[in-house]
Design a protein around this motif. Structure first.
Motif, PDB file in Angstrom:
ATOM      1  N   MET A 247     -27.351 -53.302  86.725  1.00  0.00           N
ATOM      2  CA  MET A 247     -28.468 -53.239  87.655  1.00  0.00           C
ATOM      3  C   MET A 247     -28.061 -52.943  89.090  1.00  0.00           C
ATOM      4  N   ASN A 248     -29.008 -52.455  89.853  1.00  0.00           N
ATOM      5  CA  ASN A 248     -28.852 -52.245  91.291  1.00  0.00           C
ATOM      6  C   ASN A 248     -29.390 -53.510  91.970  1.00  0.00           C
ATOM      7  N   PRO A 249     -28.530 -54.326  92.583  1.00  0.00           N
ATOM      8  CA  PRO A 249     -28.992 -55.599  93.146  1.00  0.00           C
ATOM      9  C   PRO A 249     -30.003 -55.456  94.283  1.00  0.00           C
ATOM     10  N   ASP A 250     -30.123 -54.274  94.863  1.00  0.00           N
ATOM     11  CA  ASP A 250     -31.098 -54.054  95.927  1.00  0.00           C
ATOM     12  C   ASP A 250     -32.517 -53.898  95.383  1.00  0.00           C
ATOM     13  N   TYR A 251     -32.660 -53.447  94.148  1.00  0.00           N
ATOM     14  CA  TYR A 251     -33.983 -53.133  93.606  1.00  0.00           C
ATOM     15  C   TYR A 251     -34.317 -53.846  92.299  1.00  0.00           C
ATOM     16  N   ASP A 252     -33.307 -54.297  91.562  1.00  0.00           N
ATOM     17  CA  ASP A 252     -33.525 -54.830  90.222  1.00  0.00           C
ATOM     18  C   ASP A 252     -33.259 -56.333  90.173  1.00  0.00           C
ATOM     19  N   GLU A 253     -33.796 -56.978  89.142  1.00  0.00           N
ATOM     20  CA  GLU A 253     -33.591 -58.412  88.963  1.00  0.00           C
ATOM     21  C   GLU A 253     -33.677 -58.755  87.488  1.00  0.00           C
ATOM     22  N   THR A 254     -33.073 -59.854  87.119  1.00  0.00           N
ATOM     23  CA  THR A 254     -33.163 -60.365  85.765  1.00  0.00           C
ATOM     24  C   THR A 254     -33.135 -61.884  85.839  1.00  0.00           C
ATOM     25  N   GLU A 255     -33.788 -62.519  84.880  1.00  0.00           N
ATOM     26  CA  GLU A 255     -33.871 -63.978  84.877  1.00  0.00           C
ATOM     27  C   GLU A 255     -34.042 -64.477  83.458  1.00  0.00           C
ATOM     28  N   VAL A 256     -33.559 -65.691  83.217  1.00  0.00           N
ATOM     29  CA  VAL A 256     -33.743 -66.369  81.933  1.00  0.00           C
ATOM     30  C   VAL A 256     -34.550 -67.627  82.199  1.00  0.00           C
ATOM     31  N   MET A 257     -35.561 -67.854  81.360  1.00  0.00           N
ATOM     32  CA  MET A 257     -36.405 -69.037  81.510  1.00  0.00           C
ATOM     33  C   MET A 257     -36.637 -69.688  80.153  1.00  0.00           C
ATOM     34  N   HIS A 258     -36.798 -70.996  80.170  1.00  0.00           N
ATOM     35  CA  HIS A 258     -37.138 -71.737  78.957  1.00  0.00           C
ATOM     36  C   HIS A 258     -38.650 -71.851  78.899  1.00  0.00           C
ATOM     37  N   VAL A 259     -39.243 -71.513  77.746  1.00  0.00           N
ATOM     38  CA  VAL A 259     -40.689 -71.473  77.590  1.00  0.00           C
ATOM     39  C   VAL A 259     -41.099 -72.268  76.369  1.00  0.00           C
ATOM     40  N   TYR A 260     -42.099 -73.113  76.532  1.00  0.00           N
ATOM     41  CA  TYR A 260     -42.689 -73.825  75.395  1.00  0.00           C
ATOM     42  C   TYR A 260     -43.848 -73.011  74.867  1.00  0.00           C
ATOM     43  N   ILE A 261     -44.002 -72.986  73.572  1.00  0.00           N
ATOM     44  CA  ILE A 261     -45.074 -72.206  72.941  1.00  0.00           C
ATOM     45  C   ILE A 261     -46.263 -73.112  72.662  1.00  0.00           C
TER      46      ILE A 261
END
Length: 59
Positions: free
Chosen positions: A43-57
Protein backbone atom coordinates in the motif's frame (compact mmCIF):
# COMPACT_ATOMS: atom_id res chain seq x y z
CA UNK A 1 -17.44 -26.22 14.18
CA UNK A 2 -17.03 -22.80 15.78
CA UNK A 3 -20.13 -20.95 16.97
CA UNK A 4 -19.50 -17.54 15.39
CA UNK A 5 -22.58 -16.03 17.05
CA UNK A 6 -20.85 -16.24 20.45
CA UNK A 7 -17.19 -15.90 19.51
CA UNK A 8 -17.42 -13.52 16.56
CA UNK A 9 -15.13 -13.27 13.54
CA UNK A 10 -12.11 -11.21 12.54
CA UNK A 11 -12.54 -8.90 9.55
CA UNK A 12 -9.66 -7.43 7.53
CA UNK A 13 -10.55 -4.37 5.46
CA UNK A 14 -8.47 -2.78 2.71
CA UNK A 15 -9.07 0.84 1.66
CA UNK A 16 -7.39 2.26 -1.42
CA UNK A 17 -7.62 5.99 -2.10
CA UNK A 18 -10.67 6.31 0.15
CA UNK A 19 -12.63 3.34 -1.26
CA UNK A 20 -13.09 -0.06 0.34
CA UNK A 21 -11.61 -2.45 -2.20
CA UNK A 22 -11.44 -5.72 -0.29
CA UNK A 23 -12.93 -7.30 2.83
CA UNK A 24 -11.99 -10.72 4.17
CA UNK A 25 -13.46 -12.55 7.17
CA UNK A 26 -11.54 -15.01 9.35
CA UNK A 27 -12.46 -17.22 12.29
CA UNK A 28 -9.09 -16.61 13.96
CA UNK A 29 -7.13 -13.40 14.51
CA UNK A 30 -3.71 -14.62 13.32
CA UNK A 31 -4.62 -15.14 9.62
CA UNK A 32 -6.45 -11.79 9.62
CA UNK A 33 -3.30 -10.06 10.89
CA UNK A 34 -1.20 -11.86 8.25
CA UNK A 35 -3.57 -10.57 5.55
CA UNK A 36 -3.26 -7.04 6.92
CA UNK A 37 0.55 -7.26 6.83
CA UNK A 38 0.44 -8.53 3.25
CA UNK A 39 -1.71 -5.58 2.18
CA UNK A 40 0.50 -3.11 4.07
CA UNK A 41 3.56 -4.23 2.10
CA UNK A 42 1.85 -3.12 -1.14
CA UNK A 43 0.00 0.00 0.00
CA UNK A 44 0.79 3.69 -0.37
CA UNK A 45 0.71 5.00 3.23
CA UNK A 46 -0.30 8.48 2.02
CA UNK A 47 -3.56 7.28 0.44
CA UNK A 48 -4.31 3.71 1.55
CA UNK A 49 -5.22 2.03 4.83
CA UNK A 50 -5.98 -1.40 6.22
CA UNK A 51 -7.40 -2.54 9.54
CA UNK A 52 -8.43 -5.69 11.38
CA UNK A 53 -11.45 -5.68 13.68
CA UNK A 54 -13.23 -8.25 15.81
CA UNK A 55 -16.95 -8.45 14.98
CA UNK A 56 -19.79 -10.25 16.72
CA UNK A 57 -22.52 -11.63 14.48
CA UNK A 58 -26.11 -10.79 15.41
CA UNK A 59 -28.88 -13.31 14.97
Amino acid sequence: MVNVHKSGIWVAVRVQRGFITEVKAFIEEKPARRQELSWRREMNPDYDETEVMHVYISK
